[in-house]
Design a protein around this motif. Sequence first.
Motif, PDB file in Angstrom:
ATOM      1  N   GLU A 152       1.857   4.790  13.078  1.00 43.93           N
ATOM      2  CA  GLU A 152       1.081   5.885  12.463  1.00 43.93           C
ATOM      3  C   GLU A 152       0.693   6.917  13.514  1.00 43.93           C
ATOM      4  O   GLU A 152       0.779   8.120  13.292  1.00 43.93           O
ATOM      5  N   TYR A 153       0.284   6.438  14.697  1.00 44.20           N
ATOM      6  CA  TYR A 153      -0.113   7.372  15.745  1.00 44.20           C
ATOM      7  C   TYR A 153       1.080   8.245  16.155  1.00 44.20           C
ATOM      8  O   TYR A 153       0.963   9.456  16.308  1.00 44.20           O
ATOM      9  N   GLU A 188       7.915   1.579   6.966  1.00 46.45           N
ATOM     10  CA  GLU A 188       6.860   1.809   5.971  1.00 46.45           C
ATOM     11  C   GLU A 188       6.127   3.120   6.262  1.00 46.45           C
ATOM     12  O   GLU A 188       5.894   3.927   5.363  1.00 46.45           O
ATOM     13  N   VAL A 189       5.800   3.337   7.533  1.00 48.17           N
ATOM     14  CA  VAL A 189       5.103   4.569   7.910  1.00 48.17           C
ATOM     15  C   VAL A 189       6.045   5.770   7.769  1.00 48.17           C
ATOM     16  O   VAL A 189       5.662   6.826   7.260  1.00 48.17           O
ATOM     17  N   ALA A 190       7.293   5.604   8.192  1.00 48.74           N
ATOM     18  CA  ALA A 190       8.265   6.716   8.151  1.00 48.74           C
ATOM     19  C   ALA A 190       8.421   7.271   6.735  1.00 48.74           C
ATOM     20  O   ALA A 190       8.622   8.478   6.553  1.00 48.74           O
ATOM     21  N   ARG A 191       8.306   6.407   5.734  1.00 42.74           N
ATOM     22  CA  ARG A 191       8.461   6.860   4.338  1.00 42.74           C
ATOM     23  C   ARG A 191       7.405   7.907   3.971  1.00 42.74           C
ATOM     24  O   ARG A 191       7.625   8.722   3.091  1.00 42.74           O
ATOM     25  N   ARG A 192       6.255   7.879   4.684  1.00 44.10           N
ATOM     26  CA  ARG A 192       5.194   8.855   4.395  1.00 44.10           C
ATOM     27  C   ARG A 192       5.444  10.193   5.093  1.00 44.10           C
ATOM     28  O   ARG A 192       4.681  11.133   4.935  1.00 44.10           O
ATOM     29  N   TYR A 193       6.494  10.244   5.933  1.00 36.22           N
ATOM     30  CA  TYR A 193       6.783  11.467   6.705  1.00 36.22           C
ATOM     31  C   TYR A 193       8.251  11.870   6.502  1.00 36.22           C
ATOM     32  O   TYR A 193       9.032  11.872   7.454  1.00 36.22           O
ATOM     33  N   PRO A 194       8.632  12.226   5.272  1.00 38.04           N
ATOM     34  CA  PRO A 194      10.048  12.511   5.019  1.00 38.04           C
ATOM     35  C   PRO A 194      10.554  13.733   5.780  1.00 38.04           C
ATOM     36  O   PRO A 194      11.759  13.919   5.926  1.00 38.04           O
ATOM     37  N   PHE A 195       9.619  14.553   6.284  1.00 38.55           N
ATOM     38  CA  PHE A 195      10.007  15.762   7.025  1.00 38.55           C
ATOM     39  C   PHE A 195      10.261  15.461   8.507  1.00 38.55           C
ATOM     40  O   PHE A 195      10.592  16.349   9.282  1.00 38.55           O
TER      41      PHE A 195
END
Length: 340
Positions: A152-153, A188-195
Amino acid sequence: MKYTITLLPGDGIGPEVSGAAVRIVEATGVEIEWECCLAGIDAVDAGMETLPESTLDSVRKNKVALKGPITTPVGKGFRSVNVGLRKALETYVSLRPVRSWKGLKTRHDDVDLVVFRENTEGLYAGREHEVVPGVVEALKIITADASRRIAEYAFEYARWTGRSKITAVHKASVMKLSDGLFLDMCREVARRYPFITYEEQPIDKVAMQIVLDPHRFDVLLMENLYGDIMSDLCSGLTGGLGVAPGANIGDDCAVFEAVHGSAPDIAGQNKANPIALTISAAMMLRHIGERAAARRIESGIERVLVAGEVRTGDMGGRASTTEITDAIIAAMPSPEEVAE
Ligand code: ATP
């Protein structure tokens, strides 16, 4: 505003490089009261523990520290001071920016990447034991929580600094469960940052590719031991340990320190390169919101490196720590020159 910041001068070349970094920070005019604290050999010599509670309390209170390298005393019963400090302060992020400096001749130009290393677990959990004589076991601890928070960081950092790609580095083909869990959390975290582009690469492949072409990487994200090795490797791409800065960051505190150790071979000889810790100090100034002062320090360093006349031994020169410190201070641009 006057800041209070904890200063851990460290040992070996620590007092020399931290003295230099403090002088350069003070030359910017940012007002800092340094709370000087002991750890490691110096603390033991003063009759304290290697990591005195008073030192930890100072960092907990001030939230920010500048730290020179600290050697862990050799002998039974001494845990690594550096690892202990990271654990006690929960600084779970190790952030190591890797960039080329104009004037420093290296194999590749324009390298600009960031290594994120999980700082609290992996093999550094320190769980080793003898199973039977001749057989020892070391436990690699990977947890979902610690993996998720470092990911996340890294993604938040990439978002705010305009970086476009994160590579999770692993050896999940062998460590299916442990590195597998680390990757699961990164995904899991990457899915929240598709850009932000996300990819996964095995550590051995990254080690080879980064030496051939570091430009294909942007942000590297990995567990503790891989991060330790990769950040030294990356420092070698851009001029070596003498110019490699770092920070250990948690939710409460941040400790800024160079990647290098205490270099006992050159300690006390006024030979050490203070640039790595000085760039770490510039990162610290940015962290507390003193961005112009940070830029002035970095420009001063760049001007000295481009002029090429004042260099310490590790950069192929003969200058002393004091001489290069004086040169950086003299080369620092005025506040007006760096105004945004
Ligand atoms: P540690 O285990 O604490 O990380 P280390 O033994 O791996 O330490 P360092 O102390 O980081 O190694 O440094 C290795 C060598 O690199 C030193 O012995 C020294 O010759 C050189 N070196 C490291 N830092 C500097 C510096 N700031 N200036 C000049 N030379 C340096």
